[in-house]
Design a protein around this motif. Structure first.
Motif, PDB file in Angstrom:
ATOM      1  N   ALA A   1       0.826  -1.204   0.000  1.00  0.00           N
ATOM      2  CA  ALA A   1       0.000   0.000   0.000  1.00  0.00           C
ATOM      3  C   ALA A   1       0.863   1.259   0.000  1.00  0.00           C
ATOM      4  N   ILE A   2       1.913   1.250   0.786  1.00  0.00           N
ATOM      5  CA  ILE A   2       2.819   2.406   0.810  1.00  0.00           C
ATOM      6  C   ILE A   2       3.533   2.542  -0.531  1.00  0.00           C
ATOM      7  N   ALA A   3       3.955   1.418  -1.090  1.00  0.00           N
ATOM      8  CA  ALA A   3       4.727   1.436  -2.340  1.00  0.00           C
ATOM      9  C   ALA A   3       3.948   2.090  -3.481  1.00  0.00           C
ATOM     10  N   VAL A   4       2.643   1.834  -3.581  1.00  0.00           N
ATOM     11  CA  VAL A   4       1.883   2.368  -4.719  1.00  0.00           C
ATOM     12  C   VAL A   4       1.608   3.861  -4.600  1.00  0.00           C
ATOM     13  N   THR A   5       1.915   4.455  -3.457  1.00  0.00           N
ATOM     14  CA  THR A   5       1.747   5.902  -3.312  1.00  0.00           C
ATOM     15  C   THR A   5       2.978   6.658  -3.795  1.00  0.00           C
ATOM     16  N   ARG A   6       3.984   5.932  -4.289  1.00  0.00           N
ATOM     17  CA  ARG A   6       5.242   6.534  -4.724  1.00  0.00           C
ATOM     18  C   ARG A   6       5.528   6.148  -6.167  1.00  0.00           C
TER      19      ARG A   6
ATOM     20  N   ALA B   1       9.471   0.205  -2.117  1.00  0.00           N
ATOM     21  CA  ALA B   1       9.083  -0.452  -0.868  1.00  0.00           C
ATOM     22  C   ALA B   1       9.538   0.378   0.327  1.00  0.00           C
ATOM     23  N   PRO B   2       8.733   0.414   1.380  1.00  0.00           N
ATOM     24  CA  PRO B   2       9.071   1.201   2.562  1.00  0.00           C
ATOM     25  C   PRO B   2      10.053   0.499   3.483  1.00  0.00           C
ATOM     26  N   THR B   3      10.500   1.208   4.490  1.00  0.00           N
ATOM     27  CA  THR B   3      11.308   0.609   5.549  1.00  0.00           C
ATOM     28  C   THR B   3      10.388  -0.105   6.542  1.00  0.00           C
TER      29      THR B   3
END
Length: 304
Positions: free
Chosen positions: A281-286, A292-294
């Motif tokens: 979910a975080i990845a698709v906002t970028r 991928a996030p930390t």
């Protein structure tokens, strides 16, 4: 965490083009932005390292500019490279067109990442503490037999398989051999439907599970809806996270990488899948493939 994620797939360079829509046949469109970035298997490995895992890349990499960029990116993420440089050929490239909805379309030109040295692969440790990642792309070229022969000797590692968007093109015999040694099969909704012919995802997940060894798990990723987790005849929904997507390129890779990292920690599968959902979910906002996030960013989203 004593084991490692062993990635047996392919690192390529992604030429990412932001477009309003795909060009018609014979047509042309202008890209509002273009970037040359490491992609393919790099996305999974970067996700895993950012989640705290130790990672080994067992795939090929070439001589030339693209190979240099790929190796520099791997080194920057702390990813160990098992194979020597393949001489006479550069690393491949994938043209990625991302439209205004965030959906992505690929055109791939293969290179050294498709090569595999059986002796090198035999020397890569794959033991009970490790997660071995296999992509369906590896079953579409000459390295398939070498890879399968090595994997069939691995009796105690967790084998995580992502069939990929060309899943339906994998040779049936090859696919059967891989399923026989699969511990976790993770695919997206489109791939699950392609592989089974079922439109209902719960039906598709259950059908896929019947093709795997007893005790194996099927994960069907379904974007903001989360994912389905099927094991031993039972299917549960692991919830997702509603976000505004700007680029879906690399979402499945982020999911697989974080899932692998959590399994290496000994986290229960449902909890690992929830963290993987959050990471995707975080990845698709970028914008970009390796977004991928930390681990800390995943923690923050889960706390909210």
């Amino acid at each position: 965490m004593s084991g490692a994620l062993v990635h047996t797939g392919q690192v390529v360079l992604d030429l990412v083009l932001r477009v309003r829509g795909l060009p018609p046949v014979g047509g042309d469109v202008f890209a509002s932005r273009s970037q040359l970035l490491p992609g393919g298997g790099f996305n999974v490995m970067a996700a895993a390292t950012r989640a705290g895992a130790r990672v080994v890349y067992a795939g090929g990499h070439g001589v030339g500019h693209f190979g240099d960029v790929a190796r520099a990116a791997l080194a920057a993420e702390g990813i160990a490279v098992a194979a020597p440089v393949t001489l006479g050929i550069d690393t491949g490239i994938c043209v990625v067109m991302v439209d205004d909805t965030g959906e992505r379309t690929f055109v791939t030109g293969s290179g050294a990442e498709e090569t595999t040295d059986a002796a090198v692969l035999a020397d890569v440790a794959m033991g009970p503490a490790d997660v071995v990642y296999v992509t369906g792309y590896s079953l579409l070229d000459a390295k398939a037999e070498i890879l399968l022969e090595r994997l069939e000797k691995v009796t105690d590692a967790t084998v995580l398989v992502d069939p990929g968007p060309l899943a339906a093109e994998i040779d049936p015999g090859t696919w059967t051999r891989l399923r026989a040694i699969t511990t976790v099969l993770s695919c997206n909704a489109r791939e699950a439907r392609l592989l089974t012919g079922a439109t209902d995802l719960r039906v598709a997940a259950a059908a896929l599970a019947t093709t795997l060894p007893a005790g194996a798990t099927v994960i069907v990723r379904d974007g903001p809806a989360g994912c389905l987790l099927t094991r031993d005849g039972t299917t549960v929904t692991v919830p997702g996270f509603a976000v505004t997507a700007v680029d879906t390129n690399g979402a499945g890779d982020a999911h697989c990488g974080v899932l692998a990292a959590e399994l290496l920690r000994g986290v229960p599968l449902a909890e690992a899948a929830l963290r993987a959902n959050a990471a995707a979910a975080i990845a698709v906002t970028r914008e970009g493939p390796a977004t991928a996030p930390t681990r800390a960013e995943v923690d923050a989203l889960l706390q909210r």
